[in-house]
Motif scaffolding. Structure first.
Motif, mmCIF file in Angstrom:
data_model
loop_
_atom_site.group_PDB
_atom_site.id
_atom_site.type_symbol
_atom_site.label_atom_id
_atom_site.label_comp_id
_atom_site.label_asym_id
_atom_site.label_seq_id
_atom_site.Cartn_x
_atom_site.Cartn_y
_atom_site.Cartn_z
ATOM 1 N N PHE A 404 -32.250 39.552 -129.050
ATOM 2 C CA PHE A 404 -31.107 40.131 -128.327
ATOM 3 C C PHE A 404 -31.009 39.598 -126.899
ATOM 4 O O PHE A 404 -30.275 40.139 -126.081
ATOM 5 N N SER A 405 -31.748 38.531 -126.587
ATOM 6 C CA SER A 405 -31.753 38.023 -125.209
ATOM 7 C C SER A 405 -30.405 37.456 -124.790
ATOM 8 O O SER A 405 -30.026 37.533 -123.614
ATOM 9 N N TYR A 406 -29.652 36.886 -125.747
ATOM 10 C CA TYR A 406 -28.326 36.356 -125.416
ATOM 11 C C TYR A 406 -27.379 37.505 -125.049
ATOM 12 O O TYR A 406 -26.640 37.432 -124.067
ATOM 13 N N SER A 407 -27.406 38.569 -125.837
ATOM 14 C CA SER A 407 -26.574 39.737 -125.538
ATOM 15 C C SER A 407 -26.960 40.350 -124.197
ATOM 16 O O SER A 407 -26.088 40.772 -123.420
ATOM 17 N N ALA A 408 -28.256 40.406 -123.917
ATOM 18 C CA ALA A 408 -28.713 40.975 -122.653
ATOM 19 C C ALA A 408 -28.186 40.165 -121.471
ATOM 20 O O ALA A 408 -27.774 40.727 -120.450
ATOM 21 N N ALA A 475 -32.619 38.931 -117.021
ATOM 22 C CA ALA A 475 -31.419 38.079 -117.016
ATOM 23 C C ALA A 475 -30.608 38.293 -115.740
ATOM 24 O O ALA A 475 -30.121 37.333 -115.130
ATOM 25 N N TYR A 476 -30.454 39.545 -115.337
ATOM 26 C CA TYR A 476 -29.680 39.870 -114.129
ATOM 27 C C TYR A 476 -30.260 39.150 -112.911
ATOM 28 O O TYR A 476 -29.536 38.486 -112.147
ATOM 29 N N ASN A 477 -31.562 39.281 -112.735
ATOM 30 C CA ASN A 477 -32.209 38.688 -111.561
ATOM 31 C C ASN A 477 -32.137 37.161 -111.582
ATOM 32 O O ASN A 477 -31.977 36.519 -110.543
ATOM 33 N N LYS A 478 -32.218 36.572 -112.774
ATOM 34 C CA LYS A 478 -32.129 35.111 -112.878
ATOM 35 C C LYS A 478 -30.715 34.628 -112.549
ATOM 36 O O LYS A 478 -30.535 33.604 -111.884
ATOM 37 N N ILE A 479 -29.710 35.378 -113.017
ATOM 38 C CA ILE A 479 -28.321 34.980 -112.720
ATOM 39 C C ILE A 479 -28.083 35.024 -111.210
ATOM 40 O O ILE A 479 -27.482 34.116 -110.631
ATOM 41 N N VAL A 480 -28.541 36.096 -110.570
ATOM 42 C CA VAL A 480 -28.367 36.229 -109.121
ATOM 43 C C VAL A 480 -29.054 35.077 -108.383
ATOM 44 O O VAL A 480 -28.519 34.512 -107.425
ATOM 45 N N LYS A 481 -30.235 34.701 -108.860
ATOM 46 C CA LYS A 481 -31.024 33.681 -108.172
ATOM 47 C C LYS A 481 -30.544 32.265 -108.454
ATOM 48 O O LYS A 481 -30.441 31.430 -107.543
ATOM 49 N N TYR A 482 -30.205 31.983 -109.727
ATOM 50 C CA TYR A 482 -29.940 30.599 -110.130
ATOM 51 C C TYR A 482 -28.488 30.317 -110.547
ATOM 52 O O TYR A 482 -28.091 29.162 -110.644
#
Length: 497
Positions: A404-408, A475-482
């Motif tokens: 479910f990592s893609y959905s997350a 996922a949230y933290n990675k999107i914010v960072k990268y």
């Protein structure tokens, strides 16, 4: 350039020299169907099927009376009124060509806010055998967390206290059913054409919930006389633009103030459960089946969820149209893997369906560069779409220890999207009934991403899954960072290993 020809009945013979037009006598067509919500999708889909059936002859009792239910529907009502119910469908083929056809199946049109009683009478008319709906996912007025009817809705409260001047579909149906019962008129079919799993079941539950409070003496009559078939509908229909109107005028010389633009693909799967007859739509390509569920699960979880995936990710990157998003190789790979790894295991057995071909066709349809489906349209009302399109896949995978990592990542991206800026710092045009609440939660979540999952009307009890919360926060933290692009690349690479 010569003066354009206004689209109306008087000019139809002249227009027929340029494009395909109805060949049946529209003056002899009776409205056996009352349709609520005469927007683009209905006119590209159900009204299109009905027009094709009328062309075959012998089906003159199955014309459509279009109901503009809400005050902001005044524009489409005025257009149809001025054009005698006629409009143009512009099918944008994959090869870039344009197929143009004038549709004539809408033979009556009413604006409900001006005279609710006329609409109630039309719904109660013995000749009305089907009342169909395209009222959007949010129009069914139920709480996603509980599945129950939302009586606190101010318009519902209005309808309960002003039954003769309703504002919602539920108020109209209750009064129409009351008249049918009092007059000894046969029942009718309520046919949902909206993207909700088990749309007939949901419609019946919501209608009966309202009637139990508004007109309790009607409950038994409704259960005995009204059918609520399930259906699955499919045709990508973007918002019509001024450019589309000008393109039609330039190519044909026709002035249509609100044509419909759509893709060539067309599908309608319907449960064969009608209380007082139905059109023979199977003669023009619709499928009547005993169980719609496998088809709708497939469509909602692949096409509709796929659209939301593309819309949310694309909006953050800064893309404007869905074809731009899916032609980004990294996002395309993300979508394909999401469909294969997360959605497909949740669908179960699909007899008679080539799932591999269906998924491939979706990528092709999303990538149709002639459709130019706006990312803002796809992202609109996501608070109503995500629970129906994406969360069933998440729930299945959590229950079955699946992926479910893609959905997350998509839900994390949506939380960031609701802050209102894309990754370029540009303002996002967010259209959602929960817009203010979403933004408030999104801003509160900057330092604690989990807070966004506390929107129970959207996510239910998802926040209680520690597995999902962990994947979502990561996922949230990675999107914010990268940023989205790197996150999408990384997740694609990680699942290849």
């Amino acid at each position: 350039m010569d003066k354009p020809i206004p689209l109306n009945q008087e000019n139809l013979s002249q227009i027929a020299e340029v494009v395909s037009c109805p060949t049946y006598d529209r003056s002899k067509v009776n409205a056996g169907i009352v349709h609520v919500g005469i927007g683009g999708f209905h006119r590209a889909h159900q009204a299109y099927y009905t027009n094709e059936l009328l062309e075959k002859g012998g089906h003159h009792n199955w014309g459509i009376c279009g109901i503009a239910l809400l005050p902001f529907d005044d524009k489409i009502y005025q257009v149809l009124k001025n054009q005698d119910g006629l409009y143009t469908v512009m099918i944008k083929e994959l090869d870039g060509s344009l197929s143009i056809k004038v549709i004539g199946s809408i033979v009556e049109y009413l604006f409900a806010p001006n005279n609710p009683l006329i609409v109630i009478e039309k719904m109660a008319d013995p000749n009305t055998r089907i009342i169909s709906l395209t009222i959007t996912e949010g129009g069914y007025n139920y709480d996603e967390a509980t599945g129950e009817f939302i009586f606190e809705n101010p318009n519902i409260q209005h309808d309960l206290t002003h039954p003769d001047a309703p504002k919602t579909i539920f108020g109209y149906l209750a009064q129409a059913f009351k008249l049918r019962k009092e007059r000894g008129t046969q029942g009718c079919t309520i046919q949902s054409c909206d993207n909700i799993q088990g749309n007939g079941h949901v419609t019946k539950k919501m209608v009966l919930s309202y009637i139990k409070k508004a007109e309790p003496d009607l409950v038994a009559w409704v259960n005995s006389n009204i059918a609520f078939p399930n259906s699955m509908v499919d045709r990508i229909t973007p918002v019509t633009t001024k450019d589309d109107i000008e393109l039609l005028k330039d190519k044909t010389g026709i002035q249509d103030d609100w044509p419909v633009v759509c893709e060539p693909f067309l599908q309608w799967v319907i449960e064969d459960d009608f209380s007082s007859g139905r059109p023979a739509w199977e003669e023009v390509g619709a499928q009547f089946v005993s169980d719609v569920a496998p088809y709708e699960r497939m469509k909602l979880s692949l096409l509709n969820a796929g659209h939301s995936v593309l819309g949310i990710l694309g909006a953050l990157v800064g893309y404007n149209t869905i074809d731009e998003v899916v032609n980004d190789l990294d996002i395309k790979t993300f979508l394909i893997t999401f469909m294969d790894k997360e959605v497909t295991p949740s669908l179960g057995e699909l007899k008679g369906i080539d799932l591999k071909s269906y998924k491939a066709s979706l990528i092709e349809r999303f990538g149709n560069q002639n459709i130019k489906d706006q990312v803002t349209r796809i992202c609109s009302e996501s608070s109503a779409k995500i629970p129906k399109f994406l969360l069933p896949t998440v729930k299945y995978q959590l229950s079955n220890e699946g992926e479910f990592s893609y959905s997350a990542l998509v839900i994390a991206a949506w939380a960031i999207y609701n802050k209102g800026l894309n990754e370029n710092g540009d303002l996002l045009e967010i259209s959602d009934a929960m817009k203010d609440e979403l933004k408030q939660k999104a801003l509160m979540s900057i330092n604690n991403p989990k807070l966004f999952l506390e929107l129970e009307s959207v996510f239910g009890v998802l926040k209680e899954s520690s597995q999902f919360v962990e994947a979502y926060e990561r996922a949230y933290n990675k999107i914010v960072k990268y940023g989205i692009k790197k996150c999408v690349k990384d997740i694609n690479s990680s699942l290849k290993k």
